[in-house]
Design an enzyme around this catalytic site. Sequence first.
Site, mmCIF file in Angstrom:
data_model
loop_
_atom_site.group_PDB
_atom_site.id
_atom_site.type_symbol
_atom_site.label_atom_id
_atom_site.label_comp_id
_atom_site.label_asym_id
_atom_site.label_seq_id
_atom_site.Cartn_x
_atom_site.Cartn_y
_atom_site.Cartn_z
ATOM 1 N N HIS A 1 52.823 22.283 28.944
ATOM 2 C CA HIS A 1 54.262 22.938 28.618
ATOM 3 C C HIS A 1 55.157 22.563 29.600
ATOM 4 O O HIS A 1 56.135 23.222 29.737
ATOM 5 C CB HIS A 1 54.026 24.412 28.520
ATOM 6 C CG HIS A 1 53.085 24.866 27.415
ATOM 7 N ND1 HIS A 1 53.736 24.777 26.258
ATOM 8 C CD2 HIS A 1 51.846 25.388 27.303
ATOM 9 C CE1 HIS A 1 52.675 25.298 25.356
ATOM 10 N NE2 HIS A 1 51.606 25.750 26.259
ATOM 11 N N HIS B 1 46.366 24.529 33.143
ATOM 12 C CA HIS B 1 46.654 24.541 31.866
ATOM 13 C C HIS B 1 48.098 24.503 31.610
ATOM 14 O O HIS B 1 48.536 23.763 30.649
ATOM 15 C CB HIS B 1 46.031 25.973 31.291
ATOM 16 C CG HIS B 1 46.294 26.272 29.781
ATOM 17 N ND1 HIS B 1 45.241 25.755 28.950
ATOM 18 C CD2 HIS B 1 47.292 26.841 29.079
ATOM 19 C CE1 HIS B 1 45.552 26.314 27.841
ATOM 20 N NE2 HIS B 1 46.852 26.746 27.924
ATOM 21 N N LYS C 1 49.102 17.510 19.306
ATOM 22 C CA LYS C 1 49.486 19.011 19.521
ATOM 23 C C LYS C 1 50.640 19.134 18.215
ATOM 24 O O LYS C 1 51.724 18.737 18.459
ATOM 25 C CB LYS C 1 50.212 19.138 20.935
ATOM 26 C CG LYS C 1 50.429 20.731 21.089
ATOM 27 C CD LYS C 1 50.201 21.131 22.262
ATOM 28 C CE LYS C 1 50.272 22.554 22.520
ATOM 29 N NZ LYS C 1 49.984 23.462 23.755
#
Length: 289
Positions: A177, A161, A223
């Site tokens: 990220h 993730h 995003k």
Amino acid sequence: MATSLSVNQELSDVLNQLWKVDVNRLKPGVDYKISLQGKAGFVAQGSKQARDMARMPLFSYVDEDKLRSIETYASFISLLDNYEMSTGVAETITPEELQENQHFLDAILKTAVMKTTHRYLASKKLSPSDPLQFKKQLFDIWFRMYQRDRTGAEDSCGFEHVFVGETRAGKDIIGLHNWVQFYLQEKANNVDYKGYKARDNKDTPDADDHVLNLQFSWKGLVKPLGSSFIGVSPEFEVALFTIVFLMSTEKTTKAVVKVDEYLLEIVVCRHGRAIGTSYPKMISSNNRQ
């Protein structure tokens, strides 16, 4: 916003120690160059279109020799193709991929960043003092598979993730990220950088910043707002997020810290005994306050 936030001084002190010993952090303008371009506009969650305020990629240069020659980067990159992009799809972890997980953990545990982290966590009774048990703890936090989607499949883990990124129901990008993954996906024409997001909509970031809030599309999905460290080593991110994860049993932990010149909010959400998500949010940078 910055003035109303209380800085966690103990955590800031530990993270600054990690910052000082992160010898594998790449130097902006030398080891990599970014092009910030325009300020991204508002995009609703789930949108598939965003106005492109950056015609060029975010990364104009990265020293790939360093990515290949530094063991923690090389072993990190080997993990990025081990996962299904969509949640709800059961992950199949092969013996080779398990070995790659172990190799990555072995590589980062050799570094001063992770040795400093282990000493701190063990001193706080948050981690076992035995190095092998600490490695197992890291594996469980980052690589133990769990069910993120309601399909019943073990479809996700913390590492996937946070560092690789996922999609949910074919509509949303979640996670992603990490700057190395962003760079490699941008190079493969899977990521389209749309522009930076200003901190608190006030000031503009700097090309030397090691933390950015940004907007992008990934394989056709947008995003609206993502945030990522830029240039830091994989071990630094694993260390920082692990510490914040272990310091609280709350479902979501938000810690305000001062690291180097940056005032950051570190957000870590847990999924049982594993990381659900974690990311930094830039609040301000002292050299422009």
